[in-house]
Motif scaffolding. Structure first.
Motif, mmCIF file in Angstrom:
data_model
loop_
_atom_site.group_PDB
_atom_site.id
_atom_site.type_symbol
_atom_site.label_atom_id
_atom_site.label_comp_id
_atom_site.label_asym_id
_atom_site.label_seq_id
_atom_site.Cartn_x
_atom_site.Cartn_y
_atom_site.Cartn_z
ATOM 1 N N UNK A 142 17.546 50.518 -26.365
ATOM 2 C CA UNK A 142 16.260 50.151 -25.778
ATOM 3 C C UNK A 142 15.814 48.801 -26.333
ATOM 4 N N UNK A 143 15.742 47.767 -25.493
ATOM 5 C CA UNK A 143 15.258 46.469 -25.970
ATOM 6 C C UNK A 143 13.817 46.579 -26.478
ATOM 7 N N UNK A 144 13.569 46.001 -27.632
ATOM 8 C CA UNK A 144 12.232 46.079 -28.218
ATOM 9 C C UNK A 144 11.371 44.930 -27.711
ATOM 10 N N UNK A 145 10.259 45.293 -27.102
ATOM 11 C CA UNK A 145 9.212 44.346 -26.715
ATOM 12 C C UNK A 145 7.902 44.958 -27.185
ATOM 13 N N UNK A 146 7.114 44.261 -27.986
ATOM 14 C CA UNK A 146 5.885 44.860 -28.534
ATOM 15 C C UNK A 146 4.863 45.170 -27.441
ATOM 16 N N UNK A 147 4.044 46.163 -27.701
ATOM 17 C CA UNK A 147 3.032 46.579 -26.716
ATOM 18 C C UNK A 147 2.096 45.434 -26.351
ATOM 19 N N UNK A 148 1.776 44.583 -27.327
ATOM 20 C CA UNK A 148 0.813 43.519 -27.044
ATOM 21 C C UNK A 148 1.366 42.455 -26.095
ATOM 22 N N UNK A 149 2.653 42.516 -25.778
ATOM 23 C CA UNK A 149 3.217 41.573 -24.809
ATOM 24 C C UNK A 149 2.573 41.737 -23.435
ATOM 25 N N UNK A 150 2.045 42.931 -23.160
ATOM 26 C CA UNK A 150 1.408 43.168 -21.859
ATOM 27 C C UNK A 150 0.125 42.357 -21.702
ATOM 28 N N UNK A 151 -0.384 41.833 -22.810
ATOM 29 C CA UNK A 151 -1.611 41.036 -22.755
ATOM 30 C C UNK A 151 -1.378 39.654 -22.156
#
Length: 421
Positions: A142-151
Motif C-alpha cells: 500500500x503506497x503511503x500518502x498522509x491523510x493531510x494530502x487531501x487538503x
C-alpha cells in the motif's frame, strides 16, 4: 517457463504466494527436494520491476550482487547497475531456468487454518490446501500518502513514487518531492537533471559513499561482513527491519548523493513534511539534523573501511576528510505552494504491507509478520524476500538464495518427519 493455468489438484505439500525472484528461488529449491508445490502469482513474473518503477530506474547495488540460486549475473558489466528492462530480463531468464509450477493471473485472497490443521489457500481460481505456505509477496503493498494530502487543492497534481514515470508526466511548474529515501532522492535527481525546479522534504534516511579509497563501497562492506550480519547480532535488533536504506544511486555508472551539493545547484531543501493546509506546506525544523545525521552515517562507513584497510595492511589510495559543502542558514518550517509555483508533489515516503488476507495470528502491532529466519510461530507458514529476514542481504538479489535454500530445507525436514510419524 511454462505457465500452468489449469489445475486438477486441490492439495499440495507447499504453496508459494508470489512469483517474483523470492518465490521463484523457493521453487528452485523445493524442486531440488522433490517437494510437490504450486506458485500463485496475481500478475506475471517481473511485474513489479516492469510496472512499478520509473523509466530511468536502475539498481543501486552493483550487478555482481545479483546472485539468484545458481544464476549469477551473466552480463559483461559486473560493476555496473542494471536498468529496469535489464532487471526484468534477468528475472525472466531466471524463471525460465527454474521452470516452476506456476499459475499466473491468480490472486490469493485468504489463508486460514482448518480444524484438521491443514492450511487453506483461497484464490481467484478456487480453494486449495497445503501443508506449508510460503509468503513471497514482499512488503510493498500500500503506497503511503498522509491523510493531510487531501487538503491540497485539486490543481496541485499528486503522484506516489510507484506511479511516477518521468518528468514529462508532471505539469509545468516546480515539483516538491517528499521523502529522501532511495526512491525520493533518485526521483529528485531525475527531475533536476531534466531541468525541473525541485523542492525536497528531507527525512531521516542515511546515506552511503559510492566509491571510497579506490573501490566500490559495497565491495568493502561485503568484505567487512556487513551483508552477512544477521538480525540477531544487529545492535538495533528487530527494529532494524523498519529502518530506511542508505541512499545513493547507480545512475550513469553510479555515484553517491550529497543533498548539500544539490542545494548548491538550486534544489530547495526542507525538513521532513509535517502538515498541509490548502496551499500552506508545513515542515518540521529538522533539516539541519537530518542532513547531519545522514552525513554521520556516511562518515562512519568511511571510518569502518579505513580501519579495515589499516588492520589488513591493504594498499589503497588515501582520500581527504569529508567536509560539508553547504549548510542551511535556518530550518524552514513552511512555504506557500502557489508562491513557490509548486504544481506537483511526488510522495516518496514508502509503503506499508497488507497481510489482511493471512488470517493467522503472526503479526505485531504494526501489522508486520513475526518470524525467526522466515519461520513464523504458526506451523507451516513462512515469509521470504523481506528486509532483514535473516541478514542485511535478505531483501536483495544477493541474499535471497540462502534464505530460500534454508526454508526449503526446513519444509523438506518437516515433510519427512511427518511421513515417518
Amino acid at each position: 517457463m511454462k505457465e500452468k493455468r489449469e489445475h486438477t489438484r486441490l492439495h499440495y505439500e507447499a504453496i508459494v504466494v508470489g512469483g517474483g525472484q523470492a518465490g521463484l528461488s523457493v521453487s528452485y529449491y523445493l524442486q531440488k527436494h522433490g517437494i510437490d508445490h504450486m506458485i500463485f502469482e496475481k500478475n506475471r513474473v517481473g511485474h513489479s520491476w516492469r510496472h512499478d518503477r520509473w523509466d530511468s530506474f536502475c539498481l543501486v547495488t552493483p550487478n555482481w550482487q545479483c546472485q539468484l540460486p545458481d544464476f549469477p549475473y551473466q552480463g559483461d558489466d559486473p560493476q555496473g547497475f542494471m536498468l529496469k528492462h535489464e532487471i526484468v530480463e534477468y528475472v525472466e531468464a531466471f524463471a525460465k531456468k527454474v521452470n516452476p509450477p506456476i499459475m499466473v493471473g491468480v490472486s490469493v485472497n485468504r489463508v486460514w487454518r482448518g480444524k484438521n490443521g491443514v492450511l487453506h489457500v483461497v484464490t481467484s481460481s478456487g480453494e486449495f490446501t497445503a501443508d506449508h505456505v510460503v509468503v513471497a509477496t514482499g512488503g510493498y503493498d500500500i503506497p503511503i500518502v498522509p491523510d493531510y494530502a487531501h487538503s491540497l487543492p485539486p490543481r496541485i497534481h499528486q503522484v506516489h513514487s510507484v506511479n511516477y514515470r518521468n518528468p514529462d508526466q508532471l505539469p509545468e511548474g516546480e515539483v516538491l518531492v517528499v521523502g529522501s529515501g532511495q526512491s525520493g532522492v533518485q526521483i529528485m535527481e531525475d527531475l533536476h537533471l531534466a531541468g525541473r525546479k525541485v523542492h525536497l522534504a528531507v527525512g531521516s534516511a542515511p546515506r552511503s559513499p559510492r566509491i571510497y579509497r579506490g573501490r566500490e563501497t559495497t565491495e568493502w562492506l561485503y568484505d567487512l561482513g556487513f551483508y552477512q550480519l544477521t538480525i540477531d547480532r544487529h545492535p538495533l535488533g528487530d527494529e532494524a527491519k523498519h529502518k530506511t536504506n542508505h541512499y545513493l544511486t547507480g545512475r550513469s555508472g553510479g555515484h553517491e548523493i550529497d543533498l548539500r551539493k544539490f542545494a548548491l545547484e538550486g534544489v530547495k531543501l526542507y525538513g521532513s513534511m509535517a502538515n498541509i493546509h490548502g496551499t500552506q506546506l508545513e515542515f518540521r525544523p529538522d533539516l539541519t539534523k537530518n542532513l547531519d545525521e545522514a552525513d554521520e552515517v556516511y562518515v562512519n562507513i568511511r571510518n569502518d573501511i579505513d580501519r579495515y584497510i589499516a588492520d589488513n595492511n591493504i594498499d589503497a589510495p588515501v582520500e581527504p576528510p569529508f567536509r560539508k559543502v553547504w549548510e542551511p542558514e535556518f530550518d524552514p518550517t513552511g512555504i506557500d505552494a502557489d508562491q513557490e509555483n509548486i504544481t506537483s508533489i511526488v510522495w516518496a515516503i514508502g509503503f506499508r504491507p497488507d497481510y489482511r488476507w493471512i488470517q493467522l495470528p503472526v503479526f505485531d502491532g504494526r501489522g508486520y509478520p513475526q518470524f525467526d529466519r522466515g519461520i513464523t510461530p504458526e506451523a507451516g507458514l513462512y515469509f521470504i524476500g523481506l528486509p532483514w529476514l535473516h541478514t542485511w542481504g535478505s531483501g536483495r538479489f544477493l541474499g535471497i538464495a540462502d534464505d530460500a535454500q534454508y526454508l526449503a530445507g526446513i519444509i523438506e525436514g518437516k515433510l519427512a518427519a511427518k511421513t515417518m510419524a
